[in-house]
Scaffold this motif. Structure first.
Motif, PDB file in Angstrom:
ATOM      1  N   MET A   1     -66.049 -74.332  66.537  1.00 39.76           N
ATOM      2  CA  MET A   1     -67.401 -74.810  66.812  1.00 39.76           C
ATOM      3  C   MET A   1     -67.622 -76.171  66.168  1.00 39.76           C
ATOM      4  O   MET A   1     -66.940 -76.539  65.215  1.00 39.76           O
ATOM      5  N   LYS A   2     -68.582 -76.896  66.688  1.00 40.37           N
ATOM      6  CA  LYS A   2     -68.840 -78.258  66.244  1.00 40.37           C
ATOM      7  C   LYS A   2     -69.352 -78.281  64.805  1.00 40.37           C
ATOM      8  O   LYS A   2     -70.163 -77.455  64.396  1.00 40.37           O
ATOM      9  N   SER A   3     -68.881 -79.270  64.042  1.00 34.59           N
ATOM     10  CA  SER A   3     -69.321 -79.422  62.663  1.00 34.59           C
ATOM     11  C   SER A   3     -70.698 -80.076  62.619  1.00 34.59           C
ATOM     12  O   SER A   3     -71.121 -80.758  63.560  1.00 34.59           O
ATOM     13  N   PHE A   4     -71.380 -79.898  61.499  1.00 36.18           N
ATOM     14  CA  PHE A   4     -72.668 -80.546  61.306  1.00 36.18           C
ATOM     15  C   PHE A   4     -72.453 -82.037  61.067  1.00 36.18           C
ATOM     16  O   PHE A   4     -71.513 -82.432  60.356  1.00 36.18           O
ATOM     17  N   PRO A   5     -73.316 -82.889  61.629  1.00 33.15           N
ATOM     18  CA  PRO A   5     -73.158 -84.333  61.421  1.00 33.15           C
ATOM     19  C   PRO A   5     -73.396 -84.720  59.958  1.00 33.15           C
ATOM     20  O   PRO A   5     -74.090 -84.013  59.223  1.00 33.15           O
ATOM     21  N   LYS A   6     -72.830 -85.853  59.545  1.00 41.32           N
ATOM     22  CA  LYS A   6     -72.969 -86.319  58.166  1.00 41.32           C
ATOM     23  C   LYS A   6     -74.425 -86.551  57.797  1.00 41.32           C
ATOM     24  O   LYS A   6     -74.815 -86.396  56.631  1.00 41.32           O
ATOM     25  N   SER A   7     -75.244 -86.953  58.761  1.00 36.66           N
ATOM     26  CA  SER A   7     -76.648 -87.267  58.508  1.00 36.66           C
ATOM     27  C   SER A   7     -77.544 -86.032  58.519  1.00 36.66           C
ATOM     28  O   SER A   7     -78.771 -86.151  58.388  1.00 36.66           O
ATOM     29  N   PHE A   8     -76.967 -84.835  58.654  1.00 36.57           N
ATOM     30  CA  PHE A   8     -77.755 -83.612  58.788  1.00 36.57           C
ATOM     31  C   PHE A   8     -78.619 -83.406  57.548  1.00 36.57           C
ATOM     32  O   PHE A   8     -78.193 -83.630  56.413  1.00 36.57           O
ATOM     33  N   LEU A   9     -79.861 -82.984  57.791  1.00 32.30           N
ATOM     34  CA  LEU A   9     -80.802 -82.719  56.708  1.00 32.30           C
ATOM     35  C   LEU A   9     -80.686 -81.262  56.273  1.00 32.30           C
ATOM     36  O   LEU A   9     -80.972 -80.351  57.047  1.00 32.30           O
ATOM     37  N   TRP A  10     -80.254 -81.063  55.045  1.00 32.64           N
ATOM     38  CA  TRP A  10     -80.173 -79.726  54.463  1.00 32.64           C
ATOM     39  C   TRP A  10     -81.277 -79.604  53.421  1.00 32.64           C
ATOM     40  O   TRP A  10     -81.301 -80.362  52.454  1.00 32.64           O
ATOM     41  N   GLY A  11     -82.191 -78.659  53.611  1.00 30.02           N
ATOM     42  CA  GLY A  11     -83.299 -78.621  52.676  1.00 30.02           C
ATOM     43  C   GLY A  11     -84.027 -77.302  52.589  1.00 30.02           C
ATOM     44  O   GLY A  11     -83.523 -76.241  52.962  1.00 30.02           O
ATOM     45  N   ALA A  12     -85.228 -77.397  52.070  1.00 29.72           N
ATOM     46  CA  ALA A  12     -86.114 -76.247  51.910  1.00 29.72           C
ATOM     47  C   ALA A  12     -87.541 -76.739  52.103  1.00 29.72           C
ATOM     48  O   ALA A  12     -87.808 -77.945  52.097  1.00 29.72           O
ATOM     49  N   SER A  13     -88.461 -75.782  52.249  1.00 33.98           N
ATOM     50  CA  SER A  13     -89.853 -76.103  52.540  1.00 33.98           C
ATOM     51  C   SER A  13     -90.797 -75.418  51.563  1.00 33.98           C
ATOM     52  O   SER A  13     -90.471 -74.375  50.985  1.00 33.98           O
ATOM     53  N   THR A  14     -91.984 -75.996  51.432  1.00 34.70           N
ATOM     54  CA  THR A  14     -93.103 -75.373  50.736  1.00 34.70           C
ATOM     55  C   THR A  14     -94.388 -75.831  51.421  1.00 34.70           C
ATOM     56  O   THR A  14     -94.361 -76.662  52.326  1.00 34.70           O
ATOM     57  N   ALA A  15     -95.512 -75.310  50.956  1.00 33.45           N
ATOM     58  CA  ALA A  15     -96.835 -75.812  51.359  1.00 33.45           C
ATOM     59  C   ALA A  15     -97.703 -75.853  50.110  1.00 33.45           C
ATOM     60  O   ALA A  15     -97.611 -74.968  49.251  1.00 33.45           O
ATOM     61  N   ALA A  16     -98.552 -76.860  50.020  1.00 35.89           N
ATOM     62  CA  ALA A  16     -99.305 -77.124  48.795  1.00 35.89           C
ATOM     63  C   ALA A  16    -100.069 -75.907  48.290  1.00 35.89           C
ATOM     64  O   ALA A  16     -99.933 -75.505  47.135  1.00 35.89           O
ATOM     65  N   HIS A  17    -100.888 -75.307  49.138  1.00 38.98           N
ATOM     66  CA  HIS A  17    -101.730 -74.202  48.686  1.00 38.98           C
ATOM     67  C   HIS A  17    -100.906 -73.016  48.215  1.00 38.98           C
ATOM     68  O   HIS A  17    -101.337 -72.249  47.350  1.00 38.98           O
ATOM     69  N   GLN A  18     -99.718 -72.872  48.736  1.00 37.72           N
ATOM     70  CA  GLN A  18     -98.894 -71.713  48.423  1.00 37.72           C
ATOM     71  C   GLN A  18     -98.132 -71.844  47.106  1.00 37.72           C
ATOM     72  O   GLN A  18     -97.663 -70.844  46.570  1.00 37.72           O
ATOM     73  N   VAL A  19     -98.003 -73.079  46.594  1.00 34.49           N
ATOM     74  CA  VAL A  19     -97.214 -73.255  45.369  1.00 34.49           C
ATOM     75  C   VAL A  19     -97.895 -74.084  44.283  1.00 34.49           C
ATOM     76  O   VAL A  19     -97.612 -73.898  43.095  1.00 34.49           O
ATOM     77  N   GLU A  20     -98.770 -75.006  44.660  1.00 28.16           N
ATOM     78  CA  GLU A  20     -99.247 -75.977  43.677  1.00 28.16           C
ATOM     79  C   GLU A  20    -100.080 -75.355  42.555  1.00 28.16           C
ATOM     80  O   GLU A  20     -99.926 -75.674  41.385  1.00 28.16           O
ATOM     81  N   GLY A  21    -101.016 -74.492  42.933  1.00 23.87           N
ATOM     82  CA  GLY A  21    -101.965 -73.950  41.973  1.00 23.87           C
ATOM     83  C   GLY A  21    -103.167 -74.871  41.812  1.00 23.87           C
ATOM     84  O   GLY A  21    -103.077 -76.089  41.990  1.00 23.87           O
ATOM     85  N   GLY A  22    -104.312 -74.278  41.488  1.00 20.47           N
ATOM     86  CA  GLY A  22    -105.508 -75.058  41.207  1.00 20.47           C
ATOM     87  C   GLY A  22    -106.135 -75.743  42.396  1.00 20.47           C
ATOM     88  O   GLY A  22    -106.873 -76.714  42.233  1.00 20.47           O
ATOM     89  N   THR A  23    -105.876 -75.259  43.605  1.00 18.17           N
ATOM     90  CA  THR A  23    -106.496 -75.869  44.772  1.00 18.17           C
ATOM     91  C   THR A  23    -107.915 -75.348  44.964  1.00 18.17           C
ATOM     92  O   THR A  23    -108.251 -74.228  44.561  1.00 18.17           O
ATOM     93  N   HIS A  24    -108.746 -76.176  45.586  1.00 16.40           N
ATOM     94  CA  HIS A  24    -110.109 -75.753  45.938  1.00 16.40           C
ATOM     95  C   HIS A  24    -110.353 -76.155  47.386  1.00 16.40           C
ATOM     96  O   HIS A  24    -110.593 -77.317  47.701  1.00 16.40           O
ATOM     97  N   ASN A  25    -110.221 -75.174  48.261  1.00 11.81           N
ATOM     98  CA  ASN A  25    -110.369 -75.415  49.692  1.00 11.81           C
ATOM     99  C   ASN A  25    -110.982 -74.170  50.331  1.00 11.81           C
ATOM    100  O   ASN A  25    -111.403 -73.245  49.624  1.00 11.81           O
ATOM    101  N   GLN A  26    -111.035 -74.137  51.641  1.00 12.17           N
ATOM    102  CA  GLN A  26    -111.669 -72.986  52.301  1.00 12.17           C
ATOM    103  C   GLN A  26    -110.909 -71.694  52.034  1.00 12.17           C
ATOM    104  O   GLN A  26    -111.487 -70.600  51.979  1.00 12.17           O
ATOM    105  N   TRP A  27    -109.589 -71.792  51.816  1.00  8.36           N
ATOM    106  CA  TRP A  27    -108.786 -70.603  51.543  1.00  8.36           C
ATOM    107  C   TRP A  27    -109.040 -70.060  50.139  1.00  8.36           C
ATOM    108  O   TRP A  27    -109.196 -68.855  49.946  1.00  8.36           O
ATOM    109  N   SER A  28    -109.076 -70.946  49.137  1.00  7.37           N
ATOM    110  CA  SER A  28    -109.287 -70.475  47.762  1.00  7.37           C
ATOM    111  C   SER A  28    -110.665 -69.845  47.612  1.00  7.37           C
ATOM    112  O   SER A  28    -110.834 -68.870  46.876  1.00  7.37           O
ATOM    113  N   VAL A  29    -111.658 -70.383  48.318  1.00  6.21           N
ATOM    114  CA  VAL A  29    -113.005 -69.793  48.302  1.00  6.21           C
ATOM    115  C   VAL A  29    -112.974 -68.410  48.947  1.00  6.21           C
ATOM    116  O   VAL A  29    -113.524 -67.441  48.414  1.00  6.21           O
TER     117      VAL A  29
END
Length: 425
Positions: A1-29
């Motif tokens: 099978m074909k190899s991944f290109p050298k420029s391939f993005l290998w990473g991980a994800s997050t979202a601010a409200h889910q990890v940052e702490g101390g948010t004040h928005n419609q969800w925290s309310v």
């Protein structure tokens, strides 16, 4: 099978409200207002939701955490806002070269028309830190949370409110547009509409088909406007959405009725929105978590009862391959997998999930799919919205009871070794 290109993005994800702490928005309310109620009715709510989605959930395994009100309050998060440098060290240890995160609108504009200079400088330092480490920052501008004042105006329910989102996008373009290569305007608009405006499980907890359609339409308009603003600031920016796309299949392969049902479900959940914005995206951001099997009822899944993750979601990681080929065939745009992962607190399935996912991606590359990156959900155990803290998606376990201690899971070490091998080829 074909190899991944050298420029391939290998990473991980997050979202601010889910990890940052101390948010004040419609969800925290909303969390603070409903935590006791969510805990009291946790079993009925969680099991009913799982059944409606065709999932199989083991209540006994989660009862102790899911029945506590504090489970439903994001609070300090995992303290990522203060400890992001430590978490970026983890990205390096895992050999990752890309990181998706969201900018919390409610920090940037806590009051209507009032910009928070300190918050802007925080995210500027955040992006610079990633750049120093040769990690590609991939920014999301809307990951379901909005400032309280925008919520009180009706959020995306009113077309007249789009001007406020456009103003925020313009501010972010002015501040960061020349420091970025990738921007995601919206995260999973269809999931937001389904859970907040049809099922009524999340704020603003409506069950109104007409309003759901209006919000869906306005989110498509919001993306198009944001795309134009961002491209005007920096034509080289690569702009897209992050969209949850299931691999929808007929329960019985030879059934015409099941086939029609599957196609209808896929069109409503995925293709309708993406068709609206297909000329306003430079890449398609794909969030893949599940394969869904349909009988004659397109609104309900008929999935196998195992294997399932901690949320009761049926796991078929290899279903990523046919989904990627469908997206490529329909839109012909580069694809980045912006979320893909498994709720697995005991880390018993994640390596298998990753192994099968890598094979599916290589198969898609071999078939000519222009796949540019893979961002695992999530880097850290995080706050999973109305489920709270008990689902654990993290490559890195966070012990919130003992100083937010980070511990890289065995499956993440496997992912790191795999990435290192691909980068050497």
């Amino acid at each position: 099978m074909k190899s991944f290109p050298k420029s391939f993005l290998w990473g991980a994800s997050t979202a601010a409200h889910q990890v940052e702490g101390g948010t004040h928005n419609q969800w925290s309310v909303w969390e603070l207002e409903h935590a006791t109620e969510l805990a009291k009715h946790a079993k009925e709510r969680v099991m009913t939701t799982a059944k409606a989605a065709g999932h199989t959930l083991d209540w006994k395994a989660i009862a102790a955490k899911a029945s506590k009100p504090e489970n439903y309050v994001s609070g300090r998060g995992v303290d990522h806002y203060r400890r992001y440098e430590e978490d970026f060290d983890l990205l390096e240890e895992l050999n990752l070269n890309a990181f998706r995160f969201s900018i919390e609108w409610s920090r940037i504009e806590p009051e209507e028309g009032a910009w928070n200079a300190a918050a802007i400088e925080h995210y500027r330092a955040y992006i610079k830190s990633l750049r120093r480490r040769n990690i590609e920052p991939i920014v999301t501008l809307w990951h379901w949370t909005v400032p309280v004042w925008f919520s009180e105006l009706g959020e995306f329910e009113k077309a007249t409110n789009l001007k406020y989102f456009e103003r925020f996008v313009q501010k972010m373009a002015d501040e960061f547009g020349n420091d970025l290569r990738y921007v995601i305007t919206l995260n999973e608009p269809a999931v937001h509409v389904l859970l907040s405006y049809l099922w009524g499980a999340r704020p603003p907890q409506q069950r109104n088909v007409k309003m759901a359609l209006r919000v869906f339409w306005n989110l498509a308009r919001a993306h198009k406007s944001a795309y134009a603003i961002l491209k005007q600031k920096n034509i080289a920016l690569r702009v897209g959405v992050s969209y949850a796309i299931a691999n929808v299949q007929p329960k019985r392969a030879g059934s015409i009725l099941h086939g029609i049902s599957a196609k209808l479900a896929a069109y409503v959940s995925s293709w309708w929105f993406l068709n609206r914005i297909k000329r306003h995206q430079d890449f398609v951001g794909v969030n893949y978590y599940s394969t869904e099997y349909k009988d004659a009822r397109p609104y309900q899944n008929q999935n196998p009862s195992h294997p399932v993750n901690d949320l009761g979601w049926y796991m078929e990681p290899e279903g990523l391959y046919p989904m990627l080929t469908q997206v490529w065939r329909r839109y012909g745009k580069p694809i980045i997998i912006t979320e893909n992962g498994v709720a697995d607190s005991r880390d018993q399935y994640r390596r298998w999930w990753l192994e099968q996912t890598m094979l599916a991606m290589q198969k898609a590359l071999s078939d000519g799919v222009d796949l540019r990156g893979y961002l695992h959900w999530s880097l850290l155990d995080n706050f999973e919205w109305d489920y709270g803290w008990w689902p654990e998606f993290g490559l890195v376990h966070v012990d919130r009871e003992h100083g937010m201690k980070r511990e890289i899971r065995d499956s993440a070490h496997w992912y790191a070794r795999y990435v290192a091998q691909q980068q050497k080829k």
